[in-house]
Design an enzyme around this catalytic site. Sequence first.
Site, mmCIF file in Angstrom:
data_model
loop_
_atom_site.group_PDB
_atom_site.id
_atom_site.type_symbol
_atom_site.label_atom_id
_atom_site.label_comp_id
_atom_site.label_asym_id
_atom_site.label_seq_id
_atom_site.Cartn_x
_atom_site.Cartn_y
_atom_site.Cartn_z
ATOM 1 N N ASP A 56 17.999 7.363 -0.464
ATOM 2 C CA ASP A 56 17.473 7.499 0.896
ATOM 3 C C ASP A 56 18.483 8.295 1.736
ATOM 4 O O ASP A 56 19.571 7.791 2.042
ATOM 5 C CB ASP A 56 17.231 6.111 1.504
ATOM 6 C CG ASP A 56 16.517 6.224 2.848
ATOM 7 O OD1 ASP A 56 17.051 6.885 3.761
ATOM 8 O OD2 ASP A 56 15.413 5.676 2.980
ATOM 9 N N ASP A 62 19.644 6.663 5.105
ATOM 10 C CA ASP A 62 20.583 5.550 4.905
ATOM 11 C C ASP A 62 21.959 6.049 4.467
ATOM 12 O O ASP A 62 22.990 5.516 4.894
ATOM 13 C CB ASP A 62 20.031 4.574 3.853
ATOM 14 C CG ASP A 62 18.935 3.684 4.427
ATOM 15 O OD1 ASP A 62 18.798 3.635 5.675
ATOM 16 O OD2 ASP A 62 18.221 3.033 3.640
ATOM 17 N N ARG A 95 5.523 6.485 9.692
ATOM 18 C CA ARG A 95 4.359 6.442 8.814
ATOM 19 C C ARG A 95 3.474 5.244 9.174
ATOM 20 O O ARG A 95 3.948 4.112 9.187
ATOM 21 C CB ARG A 95 4.831 6.325 7.365
ATOM 22 C CG ARG A 95 3.768 6.773 6.377
ATOM 23 C CD ARG A 95 4.436 7.232 5.108
ATOM 24 N NE ARG A 95 4.838 6.082 4.323
ATOM 25 C CZ ARG A 95 4.388 5.833 3.114
ATOM 26 N NH1 ARG A 95 3.535 6.643 2.535
ATOM 27 N NH2 ARG A 95 4.789 4.761 2.459
ATOM 28 N N THR A 136 -2.923 3.984 7.296
ATOM 29 C CA THR A 136 -3.397 5.304 6.823
ATOM 30 C C THR A 136 -2.347 6.013 5.961
ATOM 31 O O THR A 136 -2.666 6.959 5.262
ATOM 32 C CB THR A 136 -3.709 6.223 8.016
ATOM 33 O OG1 THR A 136 -2.487 6.450 8.723
ATOM 34 C CG2 THR A 136 -4.735 5.624 8.954
HETATM 35 N N1 URA Z 1 13.242 10.351 1.548
HETATM 36 C C1 URA Z 1 14.504 10.142 1.105
HETATM 37 O O1 URA Z 1 15.403 9.920 1.903
HETATM 38 N N2 URA Z 1 14.743 10.186 -0.216
HETATM 39 C C2 URA Z 1 13.784 10.447 -1.129
HETATM 40 O O2 URA Z 1 14.059 10.483 -2.328
HETATM 41 C C3 URA Z 1 12.481 10.656 -0.649
HETATM 42 C C4 URA Z 1 12.229 10.609 0.692
#
Ligand code: URA
Length: 217
Positions: A208, A211, A111, A115
Amino acid sequence: MPIINPDFPQLHVLHHPLIQHKLSMMRDKATPTILFRQLLKEISLLMGYEITRRLPMTTMRIETPLTTMDAPVIAGKKVAVVPILRAGLGMADGLLELIPSARVGHVGLYRDHETKRPIEYFVKLPEPEGRTFILVDPMLATGHSAAAAADVLNKYGVADENILMMVLVAAPEGVGVFTRAHPKIQIYSASLDSHLNENAYIIPGLGDAGDRIFGTK
Ligand code: URA
């Protein structure tokens, strides 16, 4: 059987008890990396079973020990599994167990800080001719990365009609963004969650995904 939400006719939520049970275990923050990864693989395999329901069939003349028959087999349509890096890698394993002959492509996006839009940093894809592409990414959150990954496939010569999107958890915001950009792509998800929070995390979600799959912070 998939459940269709009237707001999102392209979204198929797979309410299979095994998928739902395993997803609940993944959402639990106490679930360790090794189990999280295993559950993701198992769910991907179960979802793949549903998704591949639509593969075209033909017949092949074979000899059983007793007679000759025209036995049903999958028609020549080839499949590519395309994880969106990096969390998509965790979903590709289960699908590849189910479709070992599938080719594997990769789409890497990051990302842009200014922007906030996804930029490609790695794209490697198999020959598109006559192939169904299954894009995989566990979290359909804002929908921007998924839409950008489908754009990458379009640029490479793959029409939306030949792309399926497979995710684990979707947010309504992400489904909206994705379906406006690619109205002909069917999305398969284990859940349609409530909403995104101010940091674009899915609520209730599972945190996440990258992770949790790779044990990073
Ligand atoms: N990406 C993720 O890994 N978890 C989320 O809740 C949103 C985007």
